[in-house]
Design a protein around this motif. Sequence first.
Motif, PDB file in Angstrom:
ATOM      1  N   PRO A  33      25.532 -16.617-115.946  1.00  0.00           N
ATOM      2  CA  PRO A  33      24.881 -17.509-115.440  1.00  0.00           C
ATOM      3  C   PRO A  33      25.392 -19.054-115.680  1.00  0.00           C
ATOM      4  CG  PRO A  33      24.631 -15.528-117.458  1.00  0.00           C
ATOM      5  CD  PRO A  33      25.142 -15.798-116.914  1.00  0.00           C
TER       6      PRO A  33
ATOM      7  N   SER B  82      21.499 -23.360-115.116  1.00  0.00           N
ATOM      8  CA  SER B  82      20.599 -23.396-113.692  1.00  0.00           C
ATOM      9  C   SER B  82      20.628 -21.844-113.744  1.00  0.00           C
ATOM     10  CB  SER B  82      21.818 -23.602-112.816  1.00  0.00           C
ATOM     11  OG  SER B  82      21.300 -23.064-112.168  1.00  0.00           O
ATOM     12  N   GLU B  83      19.224 -21.462-112.912  1.00  0.00           N
ATOM     13  CA  GLU B  83      19.300 -20.113-112.922  1.00  0.00           C
ATOM     14  C   GLU B  83      19.820 -19.349-112.351  1.00  0.00           C
ATOM     15  OE1 GLU B  83      14.070 -22.077-113.265  1.00  0.00           O
ATOM     16  OE2 GLU B  83      15.276 -20.300-111.564  1.00  0.00           O
ATOM     17  N   LYS B  84      20.601 -19.933-111.239  1.00  0.00           N
ATOM     18  CA  LYS B  84      21.760 -18.843-110.382  1.00  0.00           C
ATOM     19  C   LYS B  84      23.151 -18.375-111.329  1.00  0.00           C
ATOM     20  CE  LYS B  84      25.531 -21.920-108.759  1.00  0.00           C
ATOM     21  NZ  LYS B  84      25.971 -22.311-107.452  1.00  0.00           N
ATOM     22  N   LEU B  85      23.251 -17.512-111.080  1.00  0.00           N
ATOM     23  CA  LEU B  85      24.319 -16.484-111.580  1.00  0.00           C
ATOM     24  C   LEU B  85      25.921 -16.894-110.694  1.00  0.00           C
ATOM     25  CD1 LEU B  85      23.061 -12.626-111.378  1.00  0.00           C
ATOM     26  CD2 LEU B  85      23.421 -14.495-113.787  1.00  0.00           C
TER      27      LEU B  85
ATOM     28  N   PHE C  60      29.376 -15.659-109.128  1.00  0.00           N
ATOM     29  CA  PHE C  60      30.754 -14.315-109.335  1.00  0.00           C
ATOM     30  C   PHE C  60      31.853 -14.472-108.944  1.00  0.00           C
ATOM     31  CE2 PHE C  60      26.748 -10.719-107.889  1.00  0.00           C
ATOM     32  CZ  PHE C  60      26.274 -11.245-108.063  1.00  0.00           C
ATOM     33  N   GLY C  61      32.116 -13.747-109.315  1.00  0.00           N
ATOM     34  CA  GLY C  61      33.942 -14.044-109.129  1.00  0.00           C
ATOM     35  C   GLY C  61      34.038 -12.920-107.915  1.00  0.00           C
TER      36      GLY C  61
ATOM     37  N   GLN D   7      27.980 -10.264-117.388  1.00  0.00           N
ATOM     38  CA  GLN D   7      27.656  -9.739-116.620  1.00  0.00           C
ATOM     39  C   GLN D   7      28.959  -8.839-116.194  1.00  0.00           C
ATOM     40  OE1 GLN D   7      23.700  -9.443-115.646  1.00  0.00           O
ATOM     41  NE2 GLN D   7      23.028  -7.721-115.465  1.00  0.00           N
TER      42      GLN D   7
END
Lengths: 113, 112
Positions: free
Chosen positions: B93, B97-100, B102-103, B34
Amino acid sequence: EPEVTQTPSHQVTQMGQEVILRCVPISNHLYFYWYRQILGQKVEFLVSFYNNEISEKSEIFDDQFSVERPDGSNFTLKIRSTKLEDSAMYFCASSGWLNTEAFFGQGTRLTVV
Amino acid sequence: KQEVTQIPAALSVPEGENLVLNCSFTDSAIYNLQWFRQDPGKGLTSLLLIQSSQREQTSGRLNASLDKSSGRSTLYIAASQPGDSATYLCVIPKGGSEKLVFGKGTKLTVNP
């Protein structure tokens, strides 16, 4: 268009005080999240919530943090005894299902003094 | 462990220029990717989501591509405008895991 809303937009609190950050996720979503961004740093995961319980949490999410979905629409993050290092932008997010598009709120800027 | 890197960290271009923002990731076993936009002191606005089975996704002047095998995604912005000035974040994602993840983002400035 449905959106995630957060209140307040900015909160200033004294060290040691409890704060509650509030979020209204998108109504038909099932997964809810809190993330935070310390100034100048990456957005980092705090916790995910599904089926009325915490489904995953990071090492940051220690005993001073808690989440709740008290009434089927609101989703709250409580910090029991704030520290200076808790100062950050806190983002709430929701998604319809696991690993689908996530929608974020506008954030609450928390300043601990 | 999934790590997301964005290059460049900052980019300044004149209005009207076409530009490309780059994202690389270490674990190619992804569900989707995303792209978000973040305005200073503001929230995160989802721009595009590419599923792992897709090669690209378009929305208006934005086009995102995905090459899972090489661990890369690009965000192409056509005919840039001053209103495009923001930080652009690549988000993936974390597998299992459920976490995203991030850059750190690319801060874009489009000069009138």
